[in-house]
Structure formats: structure tokens, C-alpha cells
Design an enzyme around this catalytic site. Structure first.
Site, PDB file in Angstrom:
ATOM      1  N   VAL A  78       0.660  -1.200  -0.072  1.00 37.50           N
ATOM      2  CA  VAL A  78       0.016   0.026   0.067  1.00 37.50           C
ATOM      3  C   VAL A  78       1.003   1.432  -0.041  1.00 37.50           C
ATOM      4  CG1 VAL A  78      -1.680   1.326   1.280  1.00 37.50           C
ATOM      5  CG2 VAL A  78      -1.724  -1.172   1.338  1.00 37.50           C
ATOM      6  N   GLU A  79       0.598   1.930  -0.987  1.00 42.40           N
ATOM      7  CA  GLU A  79       1.430   3.376  -1.077  1.00 42.40           C
ATOM      8  C   GLU A  79       0.335   4.531  -1.303  1.00 42.40           C
ATOM      9  OE1 GLU A  79       2.380   6.797  -2.162  1.00 42.40           O
ATOM     10  OE2 GLU A  79       3.073   6.032  -4.182  1.00 42.40           O
ATOM     11  N   LEU A  80       0.187   5.193  -0.071  1.00 41.26           N
ATOM     12  CA  LEU A  80      -0.782   6.091   0.053  1.00 41.26           C
ATOM     13  C   LEU A  80      -0.452   7.826   0.099  1.00 41.26           C
ATOM     14  CD1 LEU A  80      -2.525   4.198   3.113  1.00 41.26           C
ATOM     15  CD2 LEU A  80      -2.738   4.172   0.622  1.00 41.26           C
ATOM     16  N   GLY A  81       0.544   8.026  -0.641  1.00 45.10           N
ATOM     17  CA  GLY A  81       0.973   9.428  -0.797  1.00 45.10           C
ATOM     18  C   GLY A  81       1.705   9.852   0.785  1.00 45.10           C
TER      19      GLY A  81
END
Length: 593
Positions: free
Chosen positions: A300-303
């Protein structure tokens, strides 16, 4: 003399053999050489193309499930996409599963050939790829080159050069008690994986997981954002066509576009072995909950709310260099960059210099569209993907000003005189921002330069750590001691020293902590994350194998058997891990003394 002639003959023969080998190695056909292929570019990329300007640009089509694709810089229609249904996703996964069974048997050399083929195509079709990305996302050609093509070429080249080494079986040490064993870890394909990626980098975000997944031996289903559904088809065909050119099934790489209510079918599908998600925190909650139904692992890459800390000890030349980096880091892709600079934290001596230097530069930035820009009127900042966030941006800016911040440039949506239906926000400079303001806490994803003052290195670090995010960070200065303090103490998954966001250009593991997500893609760690990591232990010597000692073999037999078994077990532990006295006691326990 005869002996000399004999030696001479041998020498000439050896030289001839070596020369022949060199000639062969230099001029023989390279089995891994790139294969030329073509993918027809969309007609919208032709110079002079003009589309219908939508009265109310929107992805929704009234009374239909179709996705209305349009250029956010101009409001011109790019066409409509028929979204995937749950049945369509099932069929795509079934095709991928069948194709992957054969693809998993390929060698690394065969997979490298596909990546080399893809890299050749990317390098030879840069302008078309950039224009497609610009049309669908609103960015500038330079932004597309740096953020789409450059980093994709680097990932392809890194994987070609280093991917096999990253996935080679790895020997692991053994323990003293298990000296008769040797151990290794291997990485094997997972099967069919998925990637749900964001719209801000429509080419790179889609192709990056494809590169890693197919090199690891997987098939992949890529779901791009509905906001960039038009370009997803073309970009995925670049990878699929490279596979076909090299003699493999195009079903190894498949692209789907769907509305959120159908996306759950993909993310909860039992045949999906891994999911890469790039997007927002609210959507991530839904994706992770959906994936949990099938216990599917998710990266998960969420900024983020990335800070750039600037020390007082910049030289005059360094000041201008860093100012240029901060401008590019803030306004790249109109600020729609997960590792874009969301906060610049400057120490007192450099703070006012930045205000003086940056104010006229930001005021001079030009916005527009690549479709209708003249050669003598370059574009500095492109469009935003949508105007949906503009009212929130205005509110955050107005709140900050009411709390003491100063708005020096911009701060409002911009109605472009040539493209009134485009989505533009004025390049903005707001200074004297403090951590209690919402603008300092929320990810803006907009062309807004936020300047914060710190009185010391300690305060700068505290400000940097004051948000829920921890993706990237950067620090600029000369003092090695202070630079290393920031590297050590700032909460982030990545830190660049005297540079900005170059992690991907050296293929370091990419990702964050806290509210920025978990897991890593890129580099060795990213490649291994889409594999089954299998641990194996084997016999080191013939005839030497593990067996259960009679006193511990169950069922235990005879009076006192439990006590004997316990003493032997305790002795084994001491023998393996005790000091020399403990080992002596251990030997006694093992032999039953």
C-alpha cells in the site's frame, strides 16, 4: 630449434582459438536482443487533433455505465470506455492464469528479452507515450518525460541488469546444532497478481508493476484509475505487444477499467495472489478490507506530506540550485505527485531569502495545455486531473491566512482564457505556515508551495514529523552532522540528502510508514515482494539425518521416561546455546549423566 618451432605452433594455435572465440562472442547473434514491434498510437496524439469540448467535463455519462474520458487541460473528449464487469474480470483472470502456467517456466534470459524489447520501444516512442500521458492527465511534456518515461526506462534497465541476481537462490547460515544441514531461500512466482494504480502517472504507475511482476514469472491484471481509462489500454498494449513479439501470450498482462463498485470483485478474488495499491487512504481501507476476504497480501502506497528541510549554511550557488529543486519538486505534475514537496521547512537565515527569490518566479509560472501551446510559449504547469478538490484547497488557504499565514501568490482556481473547461489552479505561494494549520497537515496534491519557518534543526525535525504521513523527505545543507541527524530522526520511508525524489532513479525500495502505507516496490525488495519466498533446508552430508533420540521418542516408555526426556531436551538447548560451562552440562544431559 624444433622445440622452439613446436612452442611457436602451439602459441599461434592458442592465439587463433582465442581470436575465434572473441570474434564469435562479438558478432554472434544475441539471443536476448530486443525484437522490433509496433503499437498503433491513438489518433488523438496527432498534431492538430481537436476533440469535442464537453460542456460539463465529467467521467460520468448520464443514464449509462460508460466512462467519459476527456483531457483535463482542455475539456476535450478523448472517447468513451466500456468498463469491465465482474464477469469480465473473471474472464481476464482465467486467461491470465492459463498463460502464467507457461510463462512461469521461462528462464530469466527469456524474460530479459521481453524487457529489452519493451525498453527499445519506449526509447523509440517517447514523444507518443508522453503525449498520451499528457492528454489523459493534463501534465506537461517535460513532466511526462521526467515522471513517466525516465523512471520507467530506469526500472526496465535495472531489472534487466540486476533482476536475476535479486531472485537467485540465497544461501543462509546454519546453527551449531544443525551443522549437518544447509539452507537456502528461493523466490518463485506467485501466479496471477494485481495492481490498482492511481491516475497521476498513468504510464509509469501502470507499467512499473508489470515490469516487476512478469520478470518474477507472474501474470498481472492492472486496474488503472477510471480517470485515465483512455490511456490505460494503449499503455498496457505496449507490454502485451512486447510479449507477443517475443513469442508469448498477451494474456500475461491485462488491463481492466471499472467503477469502484466492481473493483471489489478484483481485490477480493481468490485467484489473485498479491495486490499493489497506489492511491488515497480512504480507498486503501476498502481495498485492504476487500483483500482480507481472500487473505491476499497488499502493498500500500498512500501518498505523503513530504517535508524539505533547508539549513542556513547554503552557499550562494547552492541557494539557487536548491531553489530550483524546490520549485520542480512542488510544481511537477501540478503538484499531483505522491512524493512531491508538500512542505518546505527553512531555517531563519535562508527563510526570507526564499520568499524574495521565489515570489517572482512562482508568479511568472505559465499554465496551459500541450495541445495548443506555441513553441515560443512554453508551459510550466499543467492542469489538475479534476476541479473536485479546488473548493477544499481554497478553504485550507483561507483558513491558514486567517490564522496568520501570508498568501503571496495565487490561491484560487484559474479560468484559462484558451481552455475555460480545463481544470487549473493558480500556482500558489503561502508562507508563515504553522503546524496547527490544516494546510500543514493534509496532503494537498496541488500546485501549492507551503513555506514554514524553523528556528533550529531540532524544530525543523519536529515540524517534519508533525503529520500523520511518512513517505519521503529531503534535506539540504553543508553540515554532515546536521544532515545525518535529519536522515536518522525524520520519520519517512525514504530520505534524499541534497537532492529530491531520486530514490526511483537508483531503484531503492519505494514506500513509506505511518499513514503513507506499508510494503515496498522497486529494487530488490519490490521484486521479491511479488514472489513466494520459500525457505528450504537440506542434508549437508550423505547418511547424516535428523532422527529423534530414543529417550525423546514418543510414546515415552518406562519409569522415569518423562524426566529423562526433559533432561535430554534441556541438555540439547544448553549444548547449542550455553557458554562453555553450559555446554558441559548440556553434554551430561544429552548422554544421560
Amino acid at each position: 630449434m624444433d622445440r622452439v618451432q613446436e612452442y611457436g605452433t602451439y602459441l599461434l594455435g592458442a592465439i587463433g582459438a582465442v581470436s575465434l572465440l572473441l570474434f564469435y562472442s562479438l558478432f554472434r547473434a544475441d539471443a536476448q536482443a530486443a525484437v522490433p514491434y509496433e503499437v498503433s498510437p491513438p489518433e488523438q496524439t496527432k498534431l492538430g487533433w481537436k476533440g469535442e469540448v464537453l460542456e460539463e467535463p465529467s467521467l460520468k455519462v448520464s443514464g449509462s455505465s460508460l466512462i467519459q474520458c476527456y483531457c483535463p487541460a482542455t475539456g476535450e473528449s478523448l472517447g468513451r470506455v466500456n468498463p469491465s464487469t465482474a464477469d469480465g474480470i473473471d474472464r481476464a483472470i482465467a486467461r491470465a492464469k492459463e498463460a502464467q502456467a507457461q510463462w512461469a517456466k521461462t528462464t530469466f534470459a527469456q524474460r530479459r528479452k521481453v524487457l529489452k524489447t519493451m525498453l527499445k520501444f519506449v526509447l523509440e516512442n517517447q514523444e507518443t507515450i508522453a503525449r498520451v500521458a499528457c492528454l489523459d492527465s493534463g501534465k506537461t511534456m517535460v513532466d511526462a518525460s521526467l515522471g513517466e518515461i525516465l523512471v520507467t526506462a530506469e526500472k526496465l534497465k535495472w531489472t534487466i541488469d540486476h533482476g536475476e541476481q535479486a531472485l537467485k537462490p540465497e544461501r543462509r547460515p546454519t546453527s551449531w546444532l544443525m551443522i549437518y544441514k544447509w539452507n537456502e531461500v528461493i523466490w518463485q512466482p506467485l501466479g496471477v497478481v494485481a495492481a490498482c494504480v492511481s491516475w497521476n502517472y498513468p504510464f509509469h504507475n501502470l507499467i512499473s508493476p508489470v515490469i516487476a511482476s512478469i520478470f518474477a514469472g507472474n501474470a498481472i491484471i492492472v486496474k488503472g484509475s477510471e480517470a485515465t481509462a483512455w490511456s490505460s489500454s494503449y499503455f498496457s498494449s505496449i507490454a502485451a505487444s512486447a510479449l507477443v513479439a517475443c513469442g508469448y501470450s498477451p494474456h500475461i498482462v491485462q488491463s481492466v477499467s471499472c467503477w469502484p463498485n466492481v473493483a471489489d470483485h478484483l481485490t477480493s478474488h481468490p485467484s489473485i495472489s498479491h495486490i499493489t495499491f497506489i492511491g488515497s487512504r480512504p480507498v486503501a481501507h476498502h481495498v485492504c478490507a476487500s483483500a482480507a476476504k481472500a487473505l491476499t497480501p497488499v502493498c500500500v502506497e498512500l501518498g505523503g506530506k513530504d517535508p524539505a528541510i533547508v539549513f542556513d549554511d547554503l552557499s550562494k550557488s547552492d541557494f539557487k540550485r536548491v531553489a530550483g529543486i524546490l520549485m520542480r519538486g512542488t510544481f511537477q505534475s501540478a503538484g499531483q505527485n505522491c512524493i512531491g514537496l508538500e512542505r518546505v521547512i527553512a531555517l531563519p537565515k535562508v527563510y526570507d531569502r526564499f520568499i524574495e527569490h521565489l515570489t517572482p518566479r512562482i508568479r511568472a509560472l505559465r499554465t496551459g495545455s500541450i495541445l495548443h501551446s506555441a513553441a515560443d510559449m512554453p508551459i510550466d504547469v499543467g492542469a489538475s486531473i479534476s476541479s473536485a478538490n479546488f473548493s477544499n484547497l481554497e478553504t485550507l488557504i483561507q483558513e491558514a491566512v486567517a490564522q496568520g499565514a501570508r498568501l503571496l501568490v495565487g490561491g484560487k482556481p484559474y479560468i484559462h482564457p484558451d481552455h475555460p473547461k480545463g481544470h487549473y489552479f493558480q500556482p500558489t505561494l503561502i508562507v508563515d505556515v504553522t503546524p496547527n494549520m490544516r494546510i500543514a497537515q493534509q496532503e494537498l496534491f496541488a500546485p501549492v508551495f507551503v513555506l514554514m519557518r524553523a528556528t533550529s534543526v531540532d524544530e525543523a525535525i519536529s515540524l517534519a514529523n508533525s503529520t500523520p504521513y511518512a513517505l519521503g523527505a529531503s534535506v539540504y545543507g553543508s553540515s554532515t552532522r546536521d544532515l545525518e541527524r535529519v536522515v536518522r530522526d525524520v520519520h519517512a520511508g525514504m530520505v534524499a540528502v541534497n537532492d529530491f525524489a531520486v530514490f526511483y532513479m537508483v531503484q531503492l525500495p519505494f514506500g513509506g510508514a505511518k499513514g503513507s502505507g506499508y510494503g515496498r516496490f522497486a529494487g530488490k525488495e519490490g521484486l521479491r515482494s511479488v514472489c513466494n519466498q520459500k525457505a528450504i533446508t537440506r542434508d549437508r552430508w550423505p547418511g547424516v539425518k535428523t532422527s529423534i533420540p530414543p529417550p525423546m521418542d514418543i510414546p515415552l516408555r518406562g519409569a522415569g521416561a518423562g524426566e529423562r526426556a526433559w533432561r535430554m531436551a534441556m541438555g540439547i538447548v544448553l549444548l547449542g546455546y550455553g557458554d562453555w560451562r553450559g555446554k558441559l552440562r548440556g553434554i551430561k544431559g544429552v548422554v544421560g549423566l
